[in-house]
Design a protein around this motif. Structure first.
Motif, PDB file in Angstrom:
ATOM      1  N   GLY A 223       0.830  -1.207   0.000  1.00 15.26           N
ATOM      2  CA  GLY A 223       0.000   0.000   0.000  1.00 15.26           C
ATOM      3  C   GLY A 223       0.859   1.250   0.000  1.00 15.26           C
ATOM      4  O   GLY A 223       2.046   1.218   0.372  1.00 15.26           O
ATOM      5  N   GLU A 224       0.261   2.359  -0.410  1.00 19.69           N
ATOM      6  CA  GLU A 224       1.025   3.605  -0.567  1.00 19.69           C
ATOM      7  C   GLU A 224       1.603   4.100   0.751  1.00 19.69           C
ATOM      8  O   GLU A 224       2.783   4.459   0.833  1.00 19.69           O
ATOM      9  CB  GLU A 224       0.126   4.689  -1.179  1.00 19.69           C
ATOM     10  CG  GLU A 224       0.860   6.006  -1.414  1.00 19.69           C
ATOM     11  CD  GLU A 224      -0.023   7.041  -2.091  1.00 19.69           C
ATOM     12  OE1 GLU A 224      -1.201   6.718  -2.375  1.00 19.69           O
ATOM     13  OE2 GLU A 224       0.460   8.160  -2.328  1.00 19.69           O
ATOM     14  N   SER A 225       0.791   4.131   1.813  1.00 19.23           N
ATOM     15  CA  SER A 225       1.266   4.691   3.085  1.00 19.23           C
ATOM     16  C   SER A 225       2.404   3.850   3.663  1.00 19.23           C
ATOM     17  O   SER A 225       3.399   4.399   4.154  1.00 19.23           O
ATOM     18  CB  SER A 225       0.111   4.780   4.080  1.00 19.23           C
ATOM     19  OG  SER A 225      -0.463   3.500   4.280  1.00 19.23           O
ATOM     20  N   HIS A 226       2.281   2.512   3.591  1.00 12.49           N
ATOM     21  CA  HIS A 226       3.340   1.654   4.101  1.00 12.49           C
ATOM     22  C   HIS A 226       4.612   1.795   3.263  1.00 12.49           C
ATOM     23  O   HIS A 226       5.719   1.814   3.821  1.00 12.49           O
ATOM     24  CB  HIS A 226       2.883   0.200   4.109  1.00 12.49           C
ATOM     25  CG  HIS A 226       1.847  -0.100   5.144  1.00 12.49           C
ATOM     26  ND1 HIS A 226       0.505   0.130   4.932  1.00 12.49           N
ATOM     27  CD2 HIS A 226       1.954  -0.595   6.401  1.00 12.49           C
ATOM     28  CE1 HIS A 226      -0.174  -0.217   6.010  1.00 12.49           C
ATOM     29  NE2 HIS A 226       0.671  -0.658   6.916  1.00 12.49           N
ATOM     30  N   ALA A 227       4.445   1.894   1.936  1.00  8.01           N
ATOM     31  CA  ALA A 227       5.618   2.016   1.067  1.00  8.01           C
ATOM     32  C   ALA A 227       6.369   3.317   1.340  1.00  8.01           C
ATOM     33  O   ALA A 227       7.607   3.323   1.439  1.00  8.01           O
ATOM     34  CB  ALA A 227       5.183   1.956  -0.395  1.00  8.01           C
ATOM     35  N   ILE A 228       5.616   4.412   1.499  1.00  7.78           N
ATOM     36  CA  ILE A 228       6.261   5.691   1.806  1.00  7.78           C
ATOM     37  C   ILE A 228       6.928   5.634   3.176  1.00  7.78           C
ATOM     38  O   ILE A 228       8.041   6.131   3.381  1.00  7.78           O
ATOM     39  CB  ILE A 228       5.225   6.831   1.740  1.00  7.78           C
ATOM     40  CG1 ILE A 228       4.728   6.994   0.301  1.00  7.78           C
ATOM     41  CG2 ILE A 228       5.833   8.144   2.243  1.00  7.78           C
ATOM     42  CD1 ILE A 228       3.603   8.000   0.156  1.00  7.78           C
ATOM     43  N   GLY A 229       6.251   4.989   4.127  1.00  4.70           N
ATOM     44  CA  GLY A 229       6.825   4.852   5.458  1.00  4.70           C
ATOM     45  C   GLY A 229       8.111   4.043   5.476  1.00  4.70           C
ATOM     46  O   GLY A 229       8.974   4.244   6.329  1.00  4.70           O
ATOM     47  N   ASN A 233      10.004   5.762  -2.822  1.00  2.36           N
ATOM     48  CA  ASN A 233       9.388   6.854  -3.585  1.00  2.36           C
ATOM     49  C   ASN A 233       8.219   6.247  -4.379  1.00  2.36           C
ATOM     50  O   ASN A 233       8.389   5.781  -5.505  1.00  2.36           O
ATOM     51  CB  ASN A 233      10.414   7.492  -4.509  1.00  2.36           C
ATOM     52  CG  ASN A 233       9.865   8.747  -5.177  1.00  2.36           C
ATOM     53  OD1 ASN A 233       8.650   8.890  -5.378  1.00  2.36           O
ATOM     54  ND2 ASN A 233      10.756   9.673  -5.504  1.00  2.36           N
ATOM     55  N   HIS A 234       7.042   6.239  -3.770  1.00  2.00           N
ATOM     56  CA  HIS A 234       5.906   5.506  -4.320  1.00  2.00           C
ATOM     57  C   HIS A 234       5.538   5.990  -5.712  1.00  2.00           C
ATOM     58  O   HIS A 234       5.318   5.185  -6.627  1.00  2.00           O
ATOM     59  CB  HIS A 234       4.709   5.662  -3.372  1.00  2.00           C
ATOM     60  CG  HIS A 234       3.505   4.863  -3.770  1.00  2.00           C
ATOM     61  ND1 HIS A 234       2.516   5.371  -4.575  1.00  2.00           N
ATOM     62  CD2 HIS A 234       3.162   3.572  -3.501  1.00  2.00           C
ATOM     63  CE1 HIS A 234       1.604   4.441  -4.766  1.00  2.00           C
ATOM     64  NE2 HIS A 234       1.953   3.347  -4.124  1.00  2.00           N
ATOM     65  N   ARG A 235       5.446   7.297  -5.911  1.00  2.00           N
ATOM     66  CA  ARG A 235       5.021   7.820  -7.212  1.00  2.00           C
ATOM     67  C   ARG A 235       5.998   7.445  -8.318  1.00  2.00           C
ATOM     68  O   ARG A 235       5.591   7.032  -9.405  1.00  2.00           O
ATOM     69  CB  ARG A 235       4.878   9.341  -7.135  1.00  2.00           C
ATOM     70  CG  ARG A 235       4.555   9.980  -8.488  1.00  2.00           C
ATOM     71  CD  ARG A 235       4.298  11.450  -8.369  1.00  2.00           C
ATOM     72  NE  ARG A 235       3.129  11.729  -7.534  1.00  2.00           N
ATOM     73  CZ  ARG A 235       2.618  12.933  -7.364  1.00  2.00           C
ATOM     74  NH1 ARG A 235       3.156  13.959  -7.953  1.00  2.00           N
ATOM     75  NH2 ARG A 235       1.564  13.108  -6.600  1.00  2.00           N
ATOM     76  N   ARG A 236       7.294   7.552  -8.038  1.00  2.00           N
ATOM     77  CA  ARG A 236       8.279   7.242  -9.071  1.00  2.00           C
ATOM     78  C   ARG A 236       8.255   5.751  -9.415  1.00  2.00           C
ATOM     79  O   ARG A 236       8.281   5.384 -10.594  1.00  2.00           O
ATOM     80  CB  ARG A 236       9.679   7.646  -8.592  1.00  2.00           C
ATOM     81  CG  ARG A 236      10.759   7.464  -9.653  1.00  2.00           C
ATOM     82  CD  ARG A 236      12.081   8.029  -9.173  1.00  2.00           C
ATOM     83  NE  ARG A 236      12.603   7.291  -8.032  1.00  2.00           N
ATOM     84  CZ  ARG A 236      13.296   6.151  -8.141  1.00  2.00           C
ATOM     85  NH1 ARG A 236      13.566   5.651  -9.333  1.00  2.00           N
ATOM     86  NH2 ARG A 236      13.735   5.536  -7.067  1.00  2.00           N
ATOM     87  N   VAL A 237       8.179   4.902  -8.385  1.00  2.00           N
ATOM     88  CA  VAL A 237       8.173   3.457  -8.644  1.00  2.00           C
ATOM     89  C   VAL A 237       6.914   3.043  -9.408  1.00  2.00           C
ATOM     90  O   VAL A 237       6.973   2.246 -10.355  1.00  2.00           O
ATOM     91  CB  VAL A 237       8.276   2.683  -7.306  1.00  2.00           C
ATOM     92  CG1 VAL A 237       8.100   1.184  -7.553  1.00  2.00           C
ATOM     93  CG2 VAL A 237       9.604   2.950  -6.636  1.00  2.00           C
TER      94      VAL A 237
END
Length: 333
Positions: A223-229, A233-237
């Motif tokens: 999920g986005e929040s866990h990946a950012i945490g 870099n969620h958007r780039r990946v």
């Protein structure tokens, strides 16, 4: 109580061993290899020098399609966190059909039938990749854009492309419409060998990028929040993953034609058989299941039922039923 009655039996030990995802992956590899050998060798009544290379070209095309569709579907489901979605919802199939229809409508059916296959393939891939790249950049340009908006816009564009195709098809003469209809169904029977070489090179380049990002795919799946945490870099990946998906779908569609539900079948089978979401296991399992389904399905269709029906028609029928089952099943993710 004797101690030997408490020890697991040999059958229980074997069953426990086969429940391991790695062992099941090896079993799928053996089945895929067996299906290829059976398809290449069984039922040859004439010259082996002609029959084996002819069948090998079909297997080559089916392996490329199994890889491209299977990997692109798993990556798309990881991004969207939804296992009933496939990249076709972004409108790739509709765009492919629109390109074919536009060529026949403007230049005539003979232009589509006599066009250089390599030039035609490169143009189709370039148009579909350019469309997806522009769409991704447009959607992700804003600070609060999301993948769900991208899917919604893809559905709208897909509907628009299908509407434009239908409008032009209604103005075609019957002969041109027949040529266009033939090009609209996926077929493995007459794929150009040089096209398959170009497709293999494109898939190899995508695979090299994907192997380097394999562990990041698992983090994106959280999920986005866990990946950012976790420092990703969620958007780039996600943008890189969408470009990889666009290349794989474009290569497959331009090579044999659109197959809408194939990715849905093999990806869900892989998740179910392995019981794991690790991409290092699910991605190869999806590819192997794709090879088994395509090669084994083509063999059964040709040699058991002696049918000339395109395999893609059977796949779309089975995939449509699976899609409805998954859609009606509450809580599927």
């Amino acid at each position: 109580m004797p101690t030997d009655t408490l020890a697991p039996s040999r059958t229980d030990t074997v069953l426990a061993y086969t429940r391991r995802p790695g062992v099941r992956l090896w079993i799928l590899a053996v089945l895929a290899a067996a299906s290829v050998v059976v398809f290449l060798t069984v039922g040859i009544t004439g010259s082996w020098d002609f029959a084996v290379p002819f069948r090998a070209r079909k297997v080559y095309a089916m392996v490329l399609v199994a890889f491209a569709i299977g990997v692109s579907t798993v990556l798309f489901q990881t991004i969207t966190d939804n296992r009933i979605l496939t990249p076709s919802i972004m409108g790739f199939d509709s765009l492919y059909l629109l390109i074919q229809t536009l060529v026949v409508f403007v230049f005539g059916a003979s232009a589509l039938a006599t066009a250089d296959e390599q030039v035609k393939w490169v143009v189709e891939v370039a148009v579909m990749v350019a469309f997806s790249t522009l769409l991704f950049r447009w959607i992700f340009a804003g600070a609060k854009r999301s993948i769900y908006l991208l899917v919604l816009v893809g559905i709208v564009f897909g509907t628009l492309f299908r509407s434009l195709s239908s409008m032009m098809q209604r103005m075609l003469d019957p002969a041109s419409f027949a040529v266009l209809s033939d090009a609209s169904f996926a077929s493995f029977n007459a794929v150009d060998v040089e096209l398959m070489l170009l497709a293999a090179i494109a898939i190899l380049l995508v695979s090299l990028v994907g192997i380097r990002m394999m562990r990041v795919f698992d983090v994106i799946g959280l999920g986005e929040s866990h990946a950012i945490g976790l420092g990703v870099n969620h958007r780039r990946v996600v943008t890189v993953m969408l470009v990889l998906i666009a290349v794989l779908v474009s290569v497959s569609t331009a090579l044999v034609g659109p197959i809408t539900f194939f990715g849905l079948i093999v990806s869900n089978l892989a998740y179910t058989l392995l019981g794991s979401s690790r991409h290092a296991l699910v991605l190869p399992a999806t590819v192997l299941l794709g090879v088994i389904c395509l090669v084994g399905g083509q063999f059964i269709l040709e040699h058991v039922f002696a049918l000339d029906t395109a395999l893609s028609v059977v796949i779309e029928f089975a995939g449509g039923i699976l899609f409805l089952v998954l859609l009606l099943k509450r809580g599927v993710r």
